[in-house]
Design an enzyme around this catalytic site. Structure first.
Site, PDB file in Angstrom:
ATOM      1  N   GLU A 147     -11.121  -9.296 -55.254  1.00  0.00           N
ATOM      2  CA  GLU A 147     -11.166  -7.833 -55.203  1.00  0.00           C
ATOM      3  C   GLU A 147     -10.234  -7.301 -54.112  1.00  0.00           C
ATOM      4  O   GLU A 147      -9.433  -6.379 -54.334  1.00  0.00           O
ATOM      5  CB  GLU A 147     -12.597  -7.343 -54.881  1.00  0.00           C
ATOM      6  CG  GLU A 147     -13.622  -7.634 -55.953  1.00  0.00           C
ATOM      7  CD  GLU A 147     -14.326  -8.974 -55.755  1.00  0.00           C
ATOM      8  OE1 GLU A 147     -13.734  -9.888 -55.119  1.00  0.00           O
ATOM      9  OE2 GLU A 147     -15.453  -9.116 -56.248  1.00  0.00           O
ATOM     10  N   HIS A 162     -38.402  11.796 -49.972  1.00  0.00           N
ATOM     11  CA  HIS A 162     -38.389  12.553 -51.228  1.00  0.00           C
ATOM     12  C   HIS A 162     -37.858  11.694 -52.364  1.00  0.00           C
ATOM     13  O   HIS A 162     -37.415  12.205 -53.390  1.00  0.00           O
ATOM     14  CB  HIS A 162     -37.533  13.807 -51.055  1.00  0.00           C
ATOM     15  CG  HIS A 162     -38.147  14.770 -50.077  1.00  0.00           C
ATOM     16  ND1 HIS A 162     -39.064  15.708 -50.447  1.00  0.00           N
ATOM     17  CD2 HIS A 162     -38.018  14.873 -48.726  1.00  0.00           C
ATOM     18  CE1 HIS A 162     -39.458  16.391 -49.378  1.00  0.00           C
ATOM     19  NE2 HIS A 162     -38.839  15.891 -48.314  1.00  0.00           N
ATOM     20  N   GLU A 166     -27.864 -12.122 -47.901  1.00  0.00           N
ATOM     21  CA  GLU A 166     -26.910 -13.218 -48.072  1.00  0.00           C
ATOM     22  C   GLU A 166     -27.270 -14.367 -47.124  1.00  0.00           C
ATOM     23  O   GLU A 166     -27.003 -15.528 -47.415  1.00  0.00           O
ATOM     24  CB  GLU A 166     -25.475 -12.722 -47.814  1.00  0.00           C
ATOM     25  CG  GLU A 166     -24.397 -13.650 -48.386  1.00  0.00           C
ATOM     26  CD  GLU A 166     -23.017 -13.015 -48.460  1.00  0.00           C
ATOM     27  OE1 GLU A 166     -22.704 -12.370 -49.470  1.00  0.00           O
ATOM     28  OE2 GLU A 166     -22.237 -13.157 -47.500  1.00  0.00           O
ATOM     29  N   LYS A 225     -18.346 -15.816 -59.243  1.00  0.00           N
ATOM     30  CA  LYS A 225     -16.890 -15.707 -59.024  1.00  0.00           C
ATOM     31  C   LYS A 225     -16.147 -16.610 -60.000  1.00  0.00           C
ATOM     32  O   LYS A 225     -15.149 -16.212 -60.602  1.00  0.00           O
ATOM     33  CB  LYS A 225     -16.526 -16.148 -57.597  1.00  0.00           C
ATOM     34  CG  LYS A 225     -16.839 -15.148 -56.514  1.00  0.00           C
ATOM     35  CD  LYS A 225     -16.232 -15.625 -55.197  1.00  0.00           C
ATOM     36  CE  LYS A 225     -16.869 -14.970 -53.997  1.00  0.00           C
ATOM     37  NZ  LYS A 225     -16.489 -15.546 -52.726  1.00  0.00           N
ATOM     38  N   GLY A 245     -18.644 -14.078 -42.373  1.00  0.00           N
ATOM     39  CA  GLY A 245     -18.178 -12.771 -42.851  1.00  0.00           C
ATOM     40  C   GLY A 245     -19.139 -11.643 -42.500  1.00  0.00           C
ATOM     41  O   GLY A 245     -18.750 -10.617 -41.952  1.00  0.00           O
ATOM     42  N   ARG A 246     -20.433 -11.854 -42.801  1.00  0.00           N
ATOM     43  CA  ARG A 246     -21.406 -10.761 -42.581  1.00  0.00           C
ATOM     44  C   ARG A 246     -21.750 -10.590 -41.109  1.00  0.00           C
ATOM     45  O   ARG A 246     -22.474  -9.666 -40.750  1.00  0.00           O
ATOM     46  CB  ARG A 246     -22.641 -11.005 -43.432  1.00  0.00           C
ATOM     47  CG  ARG A 246     -23.294 -12.357 -43.220  1.00  0.00           C
ATOM     48  CD  ARG A 246     -24.280 -12.678 -44.333  1.00  0.00           C
ATOM     49  NE  ARG A 246     -24.798 -14.035 -44.235  1.00  0.00           N
ATOM     50  CZ  ARG A 246     -24.229 -15.106 -44.763  1.00  0.00           C
ATOM     51  NH1 ARG A 246     -23.073 -14.981 -45.424  1.00  0.00           N
ATOM     52  NH2 ARG A 246     -24.765 -16.294 -44.652  1.00  0.00           N
ATOM     53  N   LYS A 295     -11.486 -12.561 -44.516  1.00  0.00           N
ATOM     54  CA  LYS A 295     -11.574 -13.808 -43.766  1.00  0.00           C
ATOM     55  C   LYS A 295     -10.718 -14.889 -44.448  1.00  0.00           C
ATOM     56  O   LYS A 295      -9.923 -15.560 -43.819  1.00  0.00           O
ATOM     57  CB  LYS A 295     -13.040 -14.242 -43.681  1.00  0.00           C
ATOM     58  CG  LYS A 295     -13.265 -15.525 -42.940  1.00  0.00           C
ATOM     59  CD  LYS A 295     -14.743 -15.801 -42.727  1.00  0.00           C
ATOM     60  CE  LYS A 295     -14.920 -17.200 -42.161  1.00  0.00           C
ATOM     61  NZ  LYS A 295     -16.311 -17.559 -41.920  1.00  0.00           N
TER      62      LYS A 295
HETATM   63  O1  LIG Z   1     -13.616 -11.699 -45.982  1.00  0.00           O
HETATM   64  P1  LIG Z   1     -13.458 -12.330 -47.317  1.00  0.00           P
HETATM   65  O2  LIG Z   1     -13.003 -13.754 -47.244  1.00  0.00           O
HETATM   66  O3  LIG Z   1     -12.548 -11.506 -48.185  1.00  0.00           O
HETATM   67  O4  LIG Z   1     -14.877 -12.384 -48.007  1.00  0.00           O
HETATM   68  C1  LIG Z   1     -15.577 -11.218 -48.301  1.00  0.00           C
HETATM   69  C2  LIG Z   1     -17.033 -11.471 -48.543  1.00  0.00           C
HETATM   70  O5  LIG Z   1     -17.238 -12.310 -49.652  1.00  0.00           O
HETATM   71  C3  LIG Z   1     -18.353 -13.173 -49.435  1.00  0.00           C
HETATM   72  O6  LIG Z   1     -17.879 -14.454 -49.262  1.00  0.00           O
HETATM   73  C4  LIG Z   1     -19.275 -13.215 -50.593  1.00  0.00           C
HETATM   74  O7  LIG Z   1     -19.651 -11.988 -51.069  1.00  0.00           O
HETATM   75  C5  LIG Z   1     -18.983 -12.633 -48.165  1.00  0.00           C
HETATM   76  O8  LIG Z   1     -19.713 -13.557 -47.487  1.00  0.00           O
HETATM   77  C6  LIG Z   1     -17.781 -12.151 -47.437  1.00  0.00           C
HETATM   78  O9  LIG Z   1     -18.134 -11.309 -46.406  1.00  0.00           O
END
Ligand SMILES: O=P(O)(O)OC[C@H]1O[C@](O)(CO)[C@@H](O)[C@@H]1O
Length: 570
Positions: free
Chosen positions: A221, A393, A362, A518, A275-276, A215
């Site tokens: 990462e 199990h 979240e 972060k 995002g979620r 987003k």
């Molecule tokens: O889509 P982006 O901006 O890479 O963010 C990834 C994810 O990181 C977060 O901001 C935090 O983990 C989530 O809400 C989001 O889905």
């Protein structure tokens, strides 16, 4: 507009608190004998059947919960309307919350900031349809002229978990699988280089398309993984190949362009999609359409949309997401059960619990009200789960005889992959479903010492073999598990979580809690760089972190300060 009164200070809340006492001596065994009660606790919509008769609740409890939801401090109906009408209910980020617009029919009208967003949604969907058809038909080819049959979607959190859940669920659906023949979809989320290695193992860059999903297009990462796969492509095919082998999904097209991806091959979404809650945007729709074709994914969107319409129009007592949400509030805030187990009796739903874990935890893992007032009660719940029967199990022992954890049992009438063996008592799916039907009763009824005595169980084992019962669960039965049903399931849980947040009076749509970790990682990253390249000592951290960092650096001092590019090879 919701009032600033905390929900716990309202009469309906206090009334429910007092009502807990009324139920203290009522066992689920007795509640289950009341057929009329059980009948009223079954709700059906569009093929989905919800049975919540095994909740520790009476019809009086439900009335009190509806009153709580209607009370001014919760004003659930109003809050749902505010969401659908594009008000900035995500107030700390000053944004609308309009994931419902992502699956709205083409002719729907949904406003955000005075603009109907549905045409924008469909422009992107049409673009995805056209692009995915080009890739799937082989008219879009890679840099060496070969069709792109494999896709790696890079993304994390909301840019990963939802699409992974839907992909995993569709993989064995016969209709979807037919359209995915000869194609692979993989997901690269963790910044751990092992995840890179696993993703590229066995793939040829010549036939691989990488979709970078972020987003913000700043997530550390994702961006490092994107640079890594860019290197994987360009070292094999030359830098110009990137244009043919990398596309993006983002709200930040400026950064997409800066990264080197042609914005013609970028698929937009908007800041009113959390995002979620983004699986129905290009975040999910692009990789999934590349794998299964757009028509299958359109069915998934339609399933979600059906629940969206139900959620905003059905009265509370027939409204599946509202019932699910209110019962969660009841379990967490009144009965004091902090966790929830999500137990799909379908291997295809193995990634459902991890996805809902993010959506729920979240969204509702908050410590202050939407107005910033510290909450005198706990919000949110601890979500976890595994497909039945594997969970049985594993952790069910605790659920049966240890802590009380309200369970969601999710069952499917028709298996995606039926198996019948001649001579077996039941089909393989019936065997699975026998467990789906048995577990809720085992939890609700338990087994008494008297029953054990009648079975001649030795005295010393009676305490160990006794099951207290009275453990709540709900059952959700879906007719089948195709793209449409998967959409229904997703939207039901998304809205359930919103209902919980609305009642608790929190902002379910921000996530400030992820920021601190972060920013501390940024400080560590700088230190690692300075120590490795200039030999700087570890400074500015507490004793514990300094010791750990120093040990880490010393034990890996054989790594050269400026190593050449190395990509995994397995
Ligand atoms: O889509 P982006 O901006 O890479 O963010 C990834 C994810 O990181 C977060 O901001 C935090 O983990 C989530 O809400 C989001 O889905």
């Amino acid at each position: 507009m919701a009032s600033t009164t905390l929900i716990c200070d309202t009469e309906p809340w206090k009334d429910l608190k007092a009502h807990v006492e009324d139920l203290k001596n009522t066992h689920l065994r007795d509640l289950m004998n009341d057929k009329e009660r059980c009948q009223s606790m079954m709700v059906e919509f569009d093929g989905m059947l919800l049975d919540y008769s095994r909740q520790r609740a009476t019809l009086e409890t439900m009335d009190k919960l509806y009153k709580l939801a209607e009370f001014q401090a919760a004003s659930l109906k109003q809050q749902i309307n505010r969401m659908y009408s594009g008000e900035h209910i995500n107030s700390t980020e000053n944004r609308s919350v309009l994931h419902v617009a992502l699956r709205a029919p083409r002719d729907a009208v949904i406003y955000s900031d005075g603009k109907n967003v549905v045409p924008d949604v469909w422009n992107v969907l049409d673009k995805i349809k056209a692009f995915s058809e080009k890739v799937r038909s082989g008219s879009w080819v890679g840099a060496t002229g070969k069709p792109l049959k494999d896709v790696i979607a890079i993304g994390i959190g909301g840019s990963f978990l939802g699409p992974l859940f839907v992909h995993t669920a569709l993989q064995t659906d016969p209709e979807a699988a037919e359209f995915a023949k000869e194609r692979q979809l993989r997901f690269l989320a963790n910044v751990d280089p092992i995840d890179v290695a696993r993703n590229i193992a066995g793939l040829n860059p010549e036939t691989t398309l990488v979709v970078v999903v972020s987003k913000t297009f700043t997530t550390a990462e994702t961006m490092l993984n994107a640079r890594t796969l860019r290197e994987w492509i360009s070292s094999a095919l030359g830098p110009s190949a990137v244009a043919k082998h990398m596309v993006a999904v983002s709200t930040n097209l400026t950064l997409v362009e800066k990264f080197g991806i042609d914005t013609n091959n970028a698929f937009a979404f908007w800041d009113w999609v959390g995002g979620r809650y983004s699986v129905c945007s290009a975040v999910g729709v692009l990789p999934l359409s590349l794998q299964y074709g757009f028509p299958i994914i359109e069915k998934f969107l339609k399933g979600a949309s059906s629940i969206d319409q139900h959620f905003c129009s059905a009265p509370f007592e027939n409204n599946i997401p509202v019932l699910l949400g209110l019962l969660s509030v009841w379990n967490v805030s009144f009965l004091g059960y902090p966790a929830r187990a999500i137990l799909p009796y379908s291997q295809a739903l193995e990634k459902f619990a991890p996805h809902i874990q993010q959506v729920s935890m979240e969204s509702n893992g908050k410590g202050v009200s939407i107005d910033g007032v510290p909450l005198p009660y706990e919000a949110g719940e601890i979500d976890f789960g595994e497909p039945g029967t594997n969970g049985q199990h594993s952790f069910y022992q605790l659920i049966h005889q240890g802590r009380v954890i309200p369970c969601d049992f999710i069952g499917i009438v028709k298996s995606q992959q039926p198996v019948y063996l001649k001579g077996e008592v039941v089909s393989n799916h019936d065997e699975l479903m026998s467990n789906f039907f048995a577990q809720p009763d085992a939890l609700a009824y338990g087994k008494t010492a008297e029953q054990l005595l009648k079975e001649n169980v030795p005295q010393h084992l009676i305490p160990h073999k006794t099951f207290s019962g009275n453990r709540p669960s709900l059952s959700l039965l879906l007719p089948s598990l195709n793209a449409y049903n998967i959409g229904q399931l997703l939207a039901s849980y998304e809205h359930r979580i919103a209902v919980e947040g609305f009642v608790w009076g929190i902002n379910s749509f921000d996530q400030w809690g992820v920021e601190l970790g972060k920013s501390l990682a940024t400080q560590v990253r700088k230190q690692l760089h300075a120590s490795r390249t200039k030999g700087d000592p570890v400074e500015g951290f507490n004793f514990s972190t300094t010791t750990l960092l120093t040990r880490y650096l010393e034990a890996s001092s054989d790594i050269p300060a400026d190593p050449p590019t190395i990509l995994p090879r397995i």
